[in-house]
Design a protein around this motif. Structure first.
Motif, PDB file in Angstrom:
ATOM      1  N   SER A 291      37.510  49.398  62.179  1.00  0.00           N
ATOM      2  CA  SER A 291      37.579  48.688  60.901  1.00  0.00           C
ATOM      3  C   SER A 291      38.847  49.055  60.150  1.00  0.00           C
ATOM      4  O   SER A 291      39.391  50.154  60.318  1.00  0.00           O
ATOM      5  N   LEU A 292      39.301  48.136  59.331  1.00  0.00           N
ATOM      6  CA  LEU A 292      40.397  48.353  58.401  1.00  0.00           C
ATOM      7  C   LEU A 292      40.101  47.579  57.129  1.00  0.00           C
ATOM      8  O   LEU A 292      39.409  46.556  57.155  1.00  0.00           O
ATOM      9  N   ARG A 293      40.662  48.065  56.026  1.00  0.00           N
ATOM     10  CA  ARG A 293      40.577  47.341  54.768  1.00  0.00           C
ATOM     11  C   ARG A 293      41.993  47.084  54.265  1.00  0.00           C
ATOM     12  O   ARG A 293      42.739  48.028  53.985  1.00  0.00           O
ATOM     13  N   LEU A 294      42.331  45.825  54.167  1.00  0.00           N
ATOM     14  CA  LEU A 294      43.644  45.430  53.688  1.00  0.00           C
ATOM     15  C   LEU A 294      43.587  45.159  52.189  1.00  0.00           C
ATOM     16  O   LEU A 294      42.567  44.694  51.670  1.00  0.00           O
ATOM     17  N   SER A 295      44.704  45.411  51.535  1.00  0.00           N
ATOM     18  CA  SER A 295      44.839  45.116  50.112  1.00  0.00           C
ATOM     19  C   SER A 295      46.080  44.264  49.894  1.00  0.00           C
ATOM     20  O   SER A 295      47.071  44.400  50.611  1.00  0.00           O
ATOM     21  N   CYS A 296      46.017  43.424  48.889  1.00  0.00           N
ATOM     22  CA  CYS A 296      47.158  42.602  48.494  1.00  0.00           C
ATOM     23  C   CYS A 296      47.252  42.660  46.980  1.00  0.00           C
ATOM     24  O   CYS A 296      46.398  42.101  46.281  1.00  0.00           O
ATOM     25  N   ALA A 297      48.275  43.315  46.503  1.00  0.00           N
ATOM     26  CA  ALA A 297      48.482  43.443  45.066  1.00  0.00           C
ATOM     27  C   ALA A 297      49.507  42.424  44.614  1.00  0.00           C
ATOM     28  O   ALA A 297      50.568  42.291  45.222  1.00  0.00           O
ATOM     29  N   ALA A 298      49.179  41.704  43.556  1.00  0.00           N
ATOM     30  CA  ALA A 298      50.059  40.662  43.044  1.00  0.00           C
ATOM     31  C   ALA A 298      50.489  40.994  41.629  1.00  0.00           C
ATOM     32  O   ALA A 298      49.655  41.318  40.781  1.00  0.00           O
ATOM     33  N   SER A 299      51.768  40.894  41.394  1.00  0.00           N
ATOM     34  CA  SER A 299      52.257  41.015  40.031  1.00  0.00           C
ATOM     35  C   SER A 299      52.099  39.668  39.356  1.00  0.00           C
ATOM     36  O   SER A 299      52.008  38.633  40.004  1.00  0.00           O
ATOM     37  N   GLY A 300      52.072  39.644  38.043  1.00  0.00           N
ATOM     38  CA  GLY A 300      51.982  38.358  37.357  1.00  0.00           C
ATOM     39  C   GLY A 300      50.601  38.095  36.818  1.00  0.00           C
ATOM     40  O   GLY A 300      49.603  38.336  37.485  1.00  0.00           O
ATOM     41  N   SER A 301      50.526  37.584  35.644  1.00  0.00           N
ATOM     42  CA  SER A 301      49.254  37.460  34.947  1.00  0.00           C
ATOM     43  C   SER A 301      48.467  36.226  35.336  1.00  0.00           C
ATOM     44  O   SER A 301      47.317  36.099  34.965  1.00  0.00           O
TER      45      SER A 301
ATOM     46  N   ILE B  79      39.319  33.028  49.012  1.00  0.00           N
ATOM     47  CA  ILE B  79      38.402  33.325  47.917  1.00  0.00           C
ATOM     48  C   ILE B  79      38.889  32.580  46.688  1.00  0.00           C
ATOM     49  O   ILE B  79      40.063  32.661  46.328  1.00  0.00           O
ATOM     50  N   THR B  80      37.998  31.827  46.067  1.00  0.00           N
ATOM     51  CA  THR B  80      38.382  31.070  44.884  1.00  0.00           C
ATOM     52  C   THR B  80      38.458  31.991  43.671  1.00  0.00           C
ATOM     53  O   THR B  80      38.084  33.164  43.727  1.00  0.00           O
ATOM     54  N   SER B  81      38.913  31.414  42.563  1.00  0.00           N
ATOM     55  CA  SER B  81      39.003  32.198  41.333  1.00  0.00           C
ATOM     56  C   SER B  81      37.625  32.670  40.869  1.00  0.00           C
ATOM     57  O   SER B  81      37.515  33.696  40.206  1.00  0.00           O
TER      58      SER B  81
ATOM     59  N   ARG C 221      38.001  40.047  45.735  1.00  0.00           N
ATOM     60  CA  ARG C 221      39.124  40.142  44.801  1.00  0.00           C
ATOM     61  C   ARG C 221      38.694  40.888  43.556  1.00  0.00           C
ATOM     62  O   ARG C 221      37.528  40.878  43.180  1.00  0.00           O
ATOM     63  N   ASP C 222      39.663  41.514  42.932  1.00  0.00           N
ATOM     64  CA  ASP C 222      39.471  42.179  41.646  1.00  0.00           C
ATOM     65  C   ASP C 222      40.546  41.614  40.730  1.00  0.00           C
ATOM     66  O   ASP C 222      41.704  42.046  40.776  1.00  0.00           O
ATOM     67  N   ASN C 223      40.170  40.639  39.910  1.00  0.00           N
ATOM     68  CA  ASN C 223      41.163  39.972  39.063  1.00  0.00           C
ATOM     69  C   ASN C 223      41.749  40.916  38.018  1.00  0.00           C
ATOM     70  O   ASN C 223      42.893  40.754  37.601  1.00  0.00           O
ATOM     71  N   ALA C 224      40.978  41.895  37.596  1.00  0.00           N
ATOM     72  CA  ALA C 224      41.494  42.857  36.624  1.00  0.00           C
ATOM     73  C   ALA C 224      42.637  43.677  37.214  1.00  0.00           C
ATOM     74  O   ALA C 224      43.518  44.136  36.479  1.00  0.00           O
ATOM     75  N   LYS C 225      42.604  43.849  38.529  1.00  0.00           N
ATOM     76  CA  LYS C 225      43.657  44.606  39.205  1.00  0.00           C
ATOM     77  C   LYS C 225      44.647  43.702  39.923  1.00  0.00           C
ATOM     78  O   LYS C 225      45.542  44.196  40.612  1.00  0.00           O
ATOM     79  N   ASN C 226      44.478  42.377  39.792  1.00  0.00           N
ATOM     80  CA  ASN C 226      45.352  41.432  40.495  1.00  0.00           C
ATOM     81  C   ASN C 226      45.442  41.768  41.988  1.00  0.00           C
ATOM     82  O   ASN C 226      46.532  41.780  42.570  1.00  0.00           O
ATOM     83  N   THR C 227      44.317  42.025  42.581  1.00  0.00           N
ATOM     84  CA  THR C 227      44.286  42.471  43.974  1.00  0.00           C
ATOM     85  C   THR C 227      43.240  41.704  44.768  1.00  0.00           C
ATOM     86  O   THR C 227      42.142  41.451  44.265  1.00  0.00           O
ATOM     87  N   VAL C 228      43.608  41.362  45.981  1.00  0.00           N
ATOM     88  CA  VAL C 228      42.701  40.741  46.935  1.00  0.00           C
ATOM     89  C   VAL C 228      42.539  41.700  48.114  1.00  0.00           C
ATOM     90  O   VAL C 228      43.508  42.360  48.520  1.00  0.00           O
ATOM     91  N   TYR C 229      41.343  41.747  48.652  1.00  0.00           N
ATOM     92  CA  TYR C 229      41.047  42.655  49.750  1.00  0.00           C
ATOM     93  C   TYR C 229      40.556  41.885  50.965  1.00  0.00           C
ATOM     94  O   TYR C 229      40.039  40.777  50.854  1.00  0.00           O
TER      95      TYR C 229
END
Length: 114
Positions: free
Chosen positions: A17-27, A51-53, A71-79
């Motif tokens: 197993s692996l867990r990927l993260s994607c951090a996005a800048s921008g509001s 994943i939708t909003s 996703r964690d919208n507070a952290k602007n991150t998708v997993y």
């Protein structure tokens, strides 16, 4: 301008197993559906999961039951939680929205091999 930074890839044995993260800048990240894509050498880029909003998800048939997008919208991150990995999952994984795309990040390499 939005920047995407993927992380979490690596070398894993089949069945691992692996867990990927994607951090996005921008509001404005939270208003868009976000996708995970993957591209193996010499092959086209494929959509893996979306994943939708609001948190609805959908998966490519080849990962259903094994991968989970969140996703964690507070952290602007998708997993992307990836379980039961197989050698055919080896690819560079990237995240982005649908067209028009944000500038692509560098992606994160996932290698599944014994």
């Amino acid at each position: 301008q939005v920047q995407l930074v993927e992380s979490g890839g690596g070398l894993v044995q089949p069945g691992g197993s692996l867990r990927l993260s994607c951090a996005a800048s921008g509001s404005i990240f939270s208003i868009y559906a976000m996708y995970w894509y993957r591209q193996a050498p010499g092959k086209q880029r494929d959509r893996v999961a979306v994943i939708t909003s609001r948190g609805s998800t959908n998966y490519a048939d080849f990962v259903k039951g094994r991968f989970t997008i969140s996703r964690d919208n507070a952290k602007n991150t998708v997993y992307l939680q990836m379980n039961s990995l197989q050698p055919e999952d080896t690819a560079v994984y990237s995240c982005n929205k649908d067209r028009p795309y944000y500038p692509w990040g560098q992606g994160t390499q996932v290698t599944v091999s014994s």
